[in-house]
Scaffold this active site. Sequence first.
Site, short mmCIF file in Angstrom:
data_model
loop_
_atom_site.label_atom_id
_atom_site.label_comp_id
_atom_site.label_asym_id
_atom_site.label_seq_id
_atom_site.Cartn_x
_atom_site.Cartn_y
_atom_site.Cartn_z
N CYS A 1 -23.09 -2.53 23.94
CA CYS A 1 -24.11 -3.44 24.48
C CYS A 1 -25.28 -2.66 25.07
O CYS A 1 -25.13 -1.97 26.09
CB CYS A 1 -23.46 -4.34 25.54
SG CYS A 1 -24.62 -5.28 26.54
N CYS B 1 -26.28 -3.58 28.68
CA CYS B 1 -25.25 -3.11 29.62
C CYS B 1 -25.56 -1.68 30.06
O CYS B 1 -25.36 -1.32 31.23
CB CYS B 1 -23.87 -3.14 28.97
SG CYS B 1 -23.28 -4.80 28.51
#
Length: 335
Positions: free
Chosen positions: A90, A93
């Site tokens: 991600c 993230c």
Amino acid sequence: MSNIPPTPSGLRGAVDLSSLVDRAQRSSQPPVGAPAPAGGPAGAVAPGTETGADLTVPSLVMDVTDQTFQDVLQLSTVVPVIVDIWAEWCGPCKQLSPILEQLTAEYGGRVVLAKVDADTNPQLVQAFQAQSIPTVAAVIGGRPLGLFVGALPEAQVRDVFEQVLQAAEENGVSGRVTVDGAAAPEDAAEQGEPEPEPLPPHHQAAYDAIERGDFATAIEEYKTAILQDPHDQMAVAGLAQVSLLDRLNGRTADEIRAAAAAGPQDVQAQLAVADLDISGGHVEDAFARLLDLVPTVFGDDREALRVRLVEYFELIGSDDPRVVAARRRLANALY
């Protein structure tokens, strides 16, 4: 959950952690350094912690799993616990997690950060209703509080921390933890935090656009970065991530899943629900759904499935064993 920070008075069980709470109640092992349960229900503040009794923990940032989350529930009776649901693949993230870790350190033991890998902890993903990642929540006195979804700038994340601390104090959770063998909070603060490395210009522009919700601009910035350097794997992964966000923007999970159930051979409906699965960390489900469909369609529909799967492969990472297996199966289906 939304990306609007909660108000302190909004502390309610916004997500269902009942199964995990039940597991914590059955457990006889408290987290490292935690006070023994006082016999009350999970989520009750143990005597002596309301006024800020010190507690020693191995680290302010901990990796937790479906099996160990009971420790978080118990620890949350002493200090509020920020929950970061993330994944290795991600892009946002990677922007948000360092901010969460830095702020956790700055607050000197008044909060703890629990990191949950979405790929390996499906129960927690479901319990926190994490339809996309990163998803950030808090647990205070054993009770969950949804905070925000997606990457936010540091100033906004700091505001969220302040509101969590206020909510915790209003709910009788105002303890402090110290790291075993670590310097005192004031000593750590004097040492300062290293400055993060600046992002390349187009990456920064894409990140800023994502923060504004302007996915179209972020897509163009990542495409420009790739044109300038076709080997820029972070840009390739970022493009895949923001394209996923753009496709899901404005749609609900119920709407997407209902359309997929009504049209099992509808390629666009199946692509949409695969996006939803990927965003929630259900990588194998997304791969299987599209790979099952590949042999049954032809022409533009098959090409659309191939392109989306290749995009997922870039998003997850070519070394991931799930990608290796899915890539092999796709090649067998196409050739």
